[in-house]
Motif scaffolding. Structure first.
Motif, PDB file in Angstrom:
ATOM      1  N   UNK A 218    -159.175  19.249 -79.818  1.00 43.34           N
ATOM      2  CA  UNK A 218    -160.220  19.090 -80.826  1.00 43.34           C
ATOM      3  C   UNK A 218    -159.800  19.836 -82.096  1.00 43.34           C
ATOM      4  N   UNK A 219    -159.007  19.183 -82.944  1.00 41.81           N
ATOM      5  CA  UNK A 219    -158.697  19.861 -84.200  1.00 41.81           C
ATOM      6  C   UNK A 219    -159.924  19.811 -85.094  1.00 41.81           C
ATOM      7  N   UNK A 220    -159.872  20.563 -86.200  1.00 42.23           N
ATOM      8  CA  UNK A 220    -161.107  20.718 -86.980  1.00 42.23           C
ATOM      9  C   UNK A 220    -161.684  19.389 -87.413  1.00 42.23           C
ATOM     10  N   UNK A 221    -160.823  18.433 -87.757  1.00 42.25           N
ATOM     11  CA  UNK A 221    -161.353  17.165 -88.242  1.00 42.25           C
ATOM     12  C   UNK A 221    -161.820  16.245 -87.108  1.00 42.25           C
ATOM     13  N   UNK A 222    -161.757  16.736 -85.859  1.00 46.05           N
ATOM     14  CA  UNK A 222    -162.358  15.972 -84.759  1.00 46.05           C
ATOM     15  C   UNK A 222    -163.636  16.641 -84.268  1.00 46.05           C
ATOM     16  N   UNK A 223    -164.011  17.720 -84.942  1.00 43.75           N
ATOM     17  CA  UNK A 223    -165.139  18.509 -84.470  1.00 43.75           C
ATOM     18  C   UNK A 223    -166.453  17.829 -84.859  1.00 43.75           C
ATOM     19  N   UNK A 224    -167.472  17.882 -83.964  1.00 43.67           N
ATOM     20  CA  UNK A 224    -168.763  17.282 -84.316  1.00 43.67           C
ATOM     21  C   UNK A 224    -169.336  17.900 -85.593  1.00 43.67           C
ATOM     22  N   UNK A 225    -170.092  17.095 -86.354  1.00 42.30           N
ATOM     23  CA  UNK A 225    -170.591  17.587 -87.645  1.00 42.30           C
ATOM     24  C   UNK A 225    -171.579  18.727 -87.497  1.00 42.30           C
ATOM     25  N   UNK A 226    -172.297  18.788 -86.376  1.00 38.91           N
ATOM     26  CA  UNK A 226    -173.198  19.927 -86.220  1.00 38.91           C
ATOM     27  C   UNK A 226    -172.400  21.232 -86.219  1.00 38.91           C
ATOM     28  N   UNK A 227    -171.263  21.241 -85.535  1.00 36.84           N
ATOM     29  CA  UNK A 227    -170.442  22.462 -85.522  1.00 36.84           C
ATOM     30  C   UNK A 227    -169.928  22.792 -86.923  1.00 36.84           C
ATOM     31  N   UNK A 228    -169.570  21.768 -87.681  1.00 40.75           N
ATOM     32  CA  UNK A 228    -169.178  22.010 -89.073  1.00 40.75           C
ATOM     33  C   UNK A 228    -170.317  22.652 -89.842  1.00 40.75           C
ATOM     34  N   UNK A 229    -171.532  22.156 -89.626  1.00 38.22           N
ATOM     35  CA  UNK A 229    -172.655  22.700 -90.392  1.00 38.22           C
ATOM     36  C   UNK A 229    -172.914  24.146 -89.980  1.00 38.22           C
ATOM     37  N   UNK A 230    -172.705  24.455 -88.692  1.00 31.94           N
ATOM     38  CA  UNK A 230    -172.877  25.833 -88.242  1.00 31.94           C
ATOM     39  C   UNK A 230    -171.814  26.719 -88.888  1.00 31.94           C
TER      40      UNK A 230
END
Ligand code: HEM
Ligand SMILES: [Cu+2]
Length: 653
Positions: A218-230
């Motif tokens: 799971x590289x950063x650009x495969x991470x779910x958007x909720x985790x990005x928002x966190x």
């Protein structure tokens, strides 16, 4: 306060409403103690909850606290709206009204919205990342208990000593000792300080968790958007909360040690506080709204059965908002005499935020476009958010026009604007998230019919309550006034607004009834994936076992679970293929709780200038830190046959 406090005012008395509240608090407390003792639940409470370091349980405790605080903040709101319903009311005195808008604002932002986002961080992030816990589980428990005792200290002011009344922004010189004697303001300063330490720790914890604990692949650009928002929200936390810490500490020194950081007569400058406050305060609104953006992204794509439109632009806009949010704080005091150049810079920066936010709104709409939309509760709240936030955003841009702000400043136009964005953003979003992840947390779904009643009452009530306030702002009604004379023409609008507030209160009651009803008539979720989800948390049983993943999955693309389902794979395959190995987990510990009790004792002591008690508390904090650092056995392995047994019971072998 300098002279020590008077015993007669230690327990707040006088107002019959306060006495009634005190009696009910005592009764409820006794009731809880009785139930716990009668059903012999003390040991269970200690072992399963108070000492837990499991992120899922910590999340549930945050959620309960947030909902309780939403209730208290809501009651405060209804009291204010009742007072404002007619001109010349004397339902509340001016003094009482001041206390209520202060506790309402503080509680809603710091003790409702913050724990609510932390609840979802805790419940969702490790599961979405394919991790077994957060990076620092012990610290996570410390954060929770610091928040808990901070909130407890704040609420205690209601019955002991007296509530703060300087507004949630607590500006000096109004809040300096000379103008605001009595312990109320001390309660504010110390409780925010204690819970603030917990918030900074949570920010660090989740940044490290997201950067370090993602499942392989799971590289950063495969991470779910909720985790990005966190991630974006936590970055804002760790850079902005220290400013608040400093502001509160300096004001505290002014009050209890006779310093003069903010007293003008002695060379201090209140503007210093106001800057520090908003360097935290403005980013704070993004701290609570960014996770809501993440929630909406997850829900829109799940309930439209499509991947999110414009993933990379979503990530970019989150990051952009979190950076630009630091360059706008001066819009909170356009009228305080900065130069035209300064005001222009901050006006333009404030308006700029509308661009990435607009990008997100369009992406959500494009995701829905031609999707197979299902209108379950999470999706309903998400759709309701769009018009609400768009109107709130538009009035925000109006406020950001510095010259125009000389007109709107501190009027009800502002009150309408910020409630629109704070309710449409974080509150709708958190409720949507609560509905979405509820089955994952508790293993059953909430009743949809009751929830829809709640939804409609809350939404219609919302517009009835806040739309008239824009008009009131234009008609010259200022904020923080406890009453107004007849003949201003404000009465009708205020009356309508109050009706709206009560409709929202009914909406909240429906949500409470919905939870109670669903607890009784459990609609079990046996699949673990009730919404046909796309991210990894839905690959697990509901609720997830203590260790989350028996095997950490390898992630190959975005929407990892959706893609697995397309290929006909599941986590059961991993169990079959790989057998079971022992899982390494952290031990429970009572120390985060004890240490936070010590913080509380110290805070309570300083509120009343009882230095001995403050010192005892701090000594306790140090003692527990030392004890913890001497502890050697902080973790254990769950044996493989226990994992096998659990997975078998869950039907996953
Ligand atoms: C049920 C919905 C709500 C109602 C009816 C309501 C009502 C009010 C009222 C009447 C005031 C005082 C206005 C004045 O006299 O100046 C106020 C202030 C405020 N509210 Fe709310 N509110 C609600 C929800 C919220 C939520 C969800 C938040 C934040 C997440 C929030 C944050 C604030 C803040 C920060 C203030 C300013 C306090 C101050 O002036 O120091 N409110 N609200
Ligand atoms: Cu702002």
């Amino acid at each position: 306060m300098k002279e020590g406090f008077e015993t007669s005012s230690f327990i707040v008395t006088g107002d019959p409403m306060i006495i009634a509240a005190e009696v009910s608090i005592v009764l409820v407390t006794l009731g809880i103690l009785f139930v716990l003792t009668y059903f012999k639940k003390w040991k269970w409470l200690w072992q399963e909850w108070i000492t837990t370091v499991d992120h899922k349980r910590i999340g549930i405790m945050y959620l309960i606290a947030a909902l309780l605080m939403m209730f208290r903040g809501g009651v405060d709101a209804l009291l204010m709206r009742t007072q404002l319903a007619f001109p010349n009311q004397d339902f509340l005195t001016s003094e009482h009204y001041n206390q209520i808008f202060t506790t309402h604002g503080t509680i809603m932002i710091l003790f409702m919205a913050m724990p609510f986002i932390f609840a979802l961080f805790n419940i969702v992030v490790p599961l979405q990342l394919g991790a077994r816990d957060v990076a620092f589980p012990y610290l996570n428990a410390v954060s929770f208990w610091l928040f808990f005792f901070g909130a407890f200290l704040f609420n205690l002011s209601f019955v002991i000593g007296g509530s703060p009344d300087g507004g949630w922004v607590s500006y000096p010189p109004l809040t300096e000792l000379n103008f605001d004697p009595g312990p109320g303001e001390n309660f504010y300063l110390l409780s925010l300080q204690i819970s603030g330490i917990g918030s900074i720790a949570t920010g660090i914890n989740f940044i490290v968790t997201i950067l370090k604990m993602r499942a392989p692949g799971m590289n950063l650009m495969k991470m779910p958007l909720f985790c990005w928002s966190v991630l974006s929200s936590c970055i804002v936390i760790i850079f902005s909360f220290p400013a608040l810490t400093i502001a509160l500490a300096l004001l505290m020194l002014d009050r209890i040690a006779g310093a003069h950081f903010f007293t003008m007569l002695h060379g201090g400058n209140p503007m210093m506080f106001i800057n520090l406050f908003w360097i935290w305060g403005h980013p704070e609104v993004y701290i609570v709204v960014l996770p809501a953006f993440g929630i909406y992204s997850e829900i829109v794509s799940t309930f439209s059965k499509k991947r999110i439109f414009g993933y990379s632009s979503m990530v970019l806009s989150l990051m952009l908002i979190s950076v630009v949010s630091y360059f706008v704080w001066v819009h909170h005091f356009f009228t305080m005499g900065a130069s035209a150049g300064v005001n222009s810079f901050f006006a333009v920066a404030s308006m700029f935020i509308a661009i990435p936010t607009g990008v997100k709104v369009f992406n959500w709409l494009f995701t829905m476009f031609r999707g197979r939309i299902r209108l379950n509760l999470p999706m309903l709240w998400t759709i309701a958010f769009v018009p609400c936030f768009v109107i709130g955003g538009a009035t925000g841009v109006m406020l950001a026009v510095a010259p125009a702000d000389y007109q709107y400043h501190n009027s009800f136009f502002l009150i309408a604007h910020f409630h629109q964005v704070l309710i449409g953003g974080p509150v709708f979003g958190l409720l949507a998230g609560m509905y979405y992840w509820w089955p994952k947390m508790f293993g059953f779904k909430l009743n949809e019919t009751l929830g829809k009643w709640g939804f409609w009452f809350f939404n219609i009530g919302f517009y009835v309550c806040f739309m008239p306030q824009y008009a009131l702002g234009f008609m010259g009604m200022t904020r923080r006034v406890y009453t107004y004379p007849a003949g201003t023409g404000w009465g009708t609008y205020n009356f309508i607004s109050t009706i709206g507030a009560y409709l929202m209160g009914l909406g909240f009651l429906f949500i409470v009834v919905q939870v109670l009803y669903s607890l009784k008539h459990k609609e079990r979720d046996l699949t673990g994936d009730p919404w046909d989800g796309r991210t990894l948390e839905w690959a697990l049983p509901s609720p997830a076992p203590h260790y989350n993943f028996a095997h950490i999955p390898h992630v190959k693309e975005r929407d990892a679970w959706w893609e697995m389902k397309q290929r006909g794979e599941s986590l059961t395959d991993l169990n079959k293929k790989k057998g079971f190995e022992p899982v390494h987990m952290p031990n429970n510990s009572g120390m985060p709780f004890m240490m936070s009790v010590a913080f509380f004792i110290s805070g309570f002591g300083f509120v009343f200038n009882w230095y001995w008690m403050g010192a005892v508390g701090i000594a306790g904090v140090l003692l527990f830190m030392i004890l913890r650092s001497l502890q050697r056995n902080t973790d254990h392995h769950i044996p493989s046959d226990e994992i096998r047994r659990t997975e078998t019971a869950l039907g996953r072998v």
